[in-house]
Motif scaffolding. Structure first.
Motif, short mmCIF file in Angstrom:
data_model
loop_
_atom_site.label_atom_id
_atom_site.label_comp_id
_atom_site.label_asym_id
_atom_site.label_seq_id
_atom_site.Cartn_x
_atom_site.Cartn_y
_atom_site.Cartn_z
N TYR A 18 0.87 -1.17 0.00
CA TYR A 18 0.00 0.00 0.00
C TYR A 18 0.91 1.22 0.00
N ASN A 19 0.96 1.91 -1.13
CA ASN A 19 1.83 3.08 -1.30
C ASN A 19 3.25 2.80 -0.83
N GLY A 20 3.77 1.66 -1.22
CA GLY A 20 5.10 1.23 -0.77
C GLY A 20 6.20 1.40 -1.78
N ALA A 21 6.07 2.36 -2.68
CA ALA A 21 7.07 2.54 -3.74
C ALA A 21 8.48 2.69 -3.18
N GLN A 22 8.62 3.32 -2.02
CA GLN A 22 9.96 3.53 -1.48
C GLN A 22 10.64 2.24 -1.05
N TRP A 23 9.88 1.15 -0.87
CA TRP A 23 10.45 -0.12 -0.43
C TRP A 23 10.45 -1.20 -1.51
N LEU A 24 9.59 -1.08 -2.49
CA LEU A 24 9.39 -2.17 -3.45
C LEU A 24 10.65 -2.55 -4.24
N ASP A 25 11.45 -1.58 -4.65
CA ASP A 25 12.67 -1.92 -5.40
C ASP A 25 13.55 -2.88 -4.62
N ARG A 26 13.82 -2.57 -3.36
CA ARG A 26 14.69 -3.42 -2.56
C ARG A 26 14.07 -4.80 -2.34
N CYS A 27 12.78 -4.84 -2.09
CA CYS A 27 12.08 -6.10 -1.88
C CYS A 27 12.11 -6.95 -3.15
N LEU A 28 11.69 -6.38 -4.28
CA LEU A 28 11.63 -7.14 -5.53
C LEU A 28 13.01 -7.52 -6.05
N GLU A 29 13.98 -6.66 -5.87
CA GLU A 29 15.35 -7.00 -6.27
C GLU A 29 15.84 -8.20 -5.47
N SER A 30 15.54 -8.25 -4.18
CA SER A 30 15.96 -9.40 -3.36
C SER A 30 15.25 -10.68 -3.80
N ILE A 31 14.03 -10.57 -4.27
CA ILE A 31 13.31 -11.74 -4.78
C ILE A 31 13.95 -12.21 -6.09
N CYS A 32 14.31 -11.27 -6.96
CA CYS A 32 14.99 -11.63 -8.22
C CYS A 32 16.29 -12.37 -7.97
N ARG A 33 16.97 -12.08 -6.89
CA ARG A 33 18.27 -12.69 -6.60
C ARG A 33 18.18 -14.00 -5.82
N GLN A 34 16.97 -14.51 -5.62
CA GLN A 34 16.81 -15.78 -4.90
C GLN A 34 17.42 -16.93 -5.69
N THR A 35 18.11 -17.80 -5.01
CA THR A 35 18.67 -18.98 -5.67
C THR A 35 17.56 -19.88 -6.18
N ALA A 36 16.36 -19.76 -5.62
CA ALA A 36 15.21 -20.57 -6.03
C ALA A 36 14.21 -19.76 -6.85
N VAL A 37 14.66 -18.70 -7.52
CA VAL A 37 13.74 -17.81 -8.23
C VAL A 37 12.90 -18.55 -9.28
N SER A 38 13.44 -19.58 -9.88
CA SER A 38 12.70 -20.31 -10.91
C SER A 38 11.60 -21.19 -10.31
N ARG A 39 11.60 -21.34 -8.99
CA ARG A 39 10.63 -22.22 -8.32
C ARG A 39 9.50 -21.44 -7.65
N LEU A 40 9.42 -20.14 -7.89
CA LEU A 40 8.44 -19.32 -7.18
C LEU A 40 7.61 -18.47 -8.11
N GLU A 41 6.48 -18.01 -7.57
CA GLU A 41 5.69 -16.97 -8.20
C GLU A 41 5.57 -15.83 -7.20
N VAL A 42 5.35 -14.63 -7.71
CA VAL A 42 5.22 -13.45 -6.87
C VAL A 42 3.87 -12.81 -7.17
N ILE A 43 3.11 -12.59 -6.13
CA ILE A 43 1.80 -11.95 -6.25
C ILE A 43 1.84 -10.68 -5.41
N ILE A 44 1.75 -9.54 -6.06
CA ILE A 44 1.65 -8.27 -5.35
C ILE A 44 0.16 -8.02 -5.14
N THR A 45 -0.26 -7.96 -3.90
CA THR A 45 -1.65 -7.63 -3.62
C THR A 45 -1.65 -6.20 -3.10
N ASP A 46 -2.12 -5.31 -3.97
CA ASP A 46 -1.98 -3.88 -3.75
C ASP A 46 -3.30 -3.28 -3.27
N ASN A 47 -3.23 -2.55 -2.19
CA ASN A 47 -4.41 -1.96 -1.57
C ASN A 47 -4.72 -0.57 -2.13
#
Length: 180
Positions: A18-47
């Motif tokens: 919810y209005n989290g633009a200031q944090w999303l880059d760091r969060c999503l970048e860390s998800i992209c760098r997961q060693t298991a990135v090919s085994r996951l899905e990401v669902i952003i549920t935005d308020n």
């Protein structure tokens, strides 16, 4: 953003925003760098964010092929928004994650291994550190005190049984999520 892939993910990360633009880059970048990135899905549920949250998520879509953005249209708060994301997830494991968190590169892999090693355990919580200085915040609660308030745990290196995980970051088996 992206349509459902044919291959089912092993884990679904539901990121509440919810209005989290200031944090999303760091969060999503860390998800992209997961060693298991090919085994996951990401669902952003935005308020119903009014900031650049959606545009930030769209920038990550090429690196996270199983990224979906659910616009709830208004602030549904923590529970309802996470319930919507979990209901849309396609994997047997749901990782509830706040948008102001970032993950160590092997976090998802460790949680997947713990779930595989302990099929009788329904909920897993990673070690949570404070955002600004990486000091220990907690794992979750060890129990309830005499007044019904959860009490935490001291930092420790080895996994251990907990009463509950932290609401900001926990993995739960999807069938149990909807049972409780």
């Amino acid at each position: 953003m992206n349509s459902h892939n044919l291959t089912l993910p092993e884990i679904s990360l539901v990121v509440l925003n919810y209005n989290g633009a200031q944090w999303l880059d760091r969060c999503l970048e860390s998800i992209c760098r997961q060693t298991a990135v090919s085994r996951l899905e990401v669902i952003i549920t935005d308020n119903g964010s009014k900031d650049a949250s959606r545009e930030i998520c769209e920038r990550y879509a090429p690196r996270l092929p199983a990224l979906r953005f659910i616009n709830n249209g208004k602030n549904l708060w923590y529970c309802e928004a996470n319930n919507i994301g979990a209901a849309d997830s396609r994997s047997p494991l749901v990782f509830i994650l706040n948008n102001d968190l970032w993950l160590e590169p092997d976090c998802v892999e460790i949680l997947l291994q713990a779930a595989a090693d302990k099929p009788d355990i329904q909920l897993f919580s990673p070690r949570v550190l404070n955002y600004d200085d990486n000091t220990f915040q907690g794992f979750g609660a060890r129990g309830l005190d005499w007044s019904g308030v959860c009490w935490g745990t001291l930092d420790h290196a080895a996994p251990r049984e907990m009463f509950s995980g932290y609401g900001c970051a926990f993995v739960i088996r999807k069938d149990w999520f909807f049972k409780i």
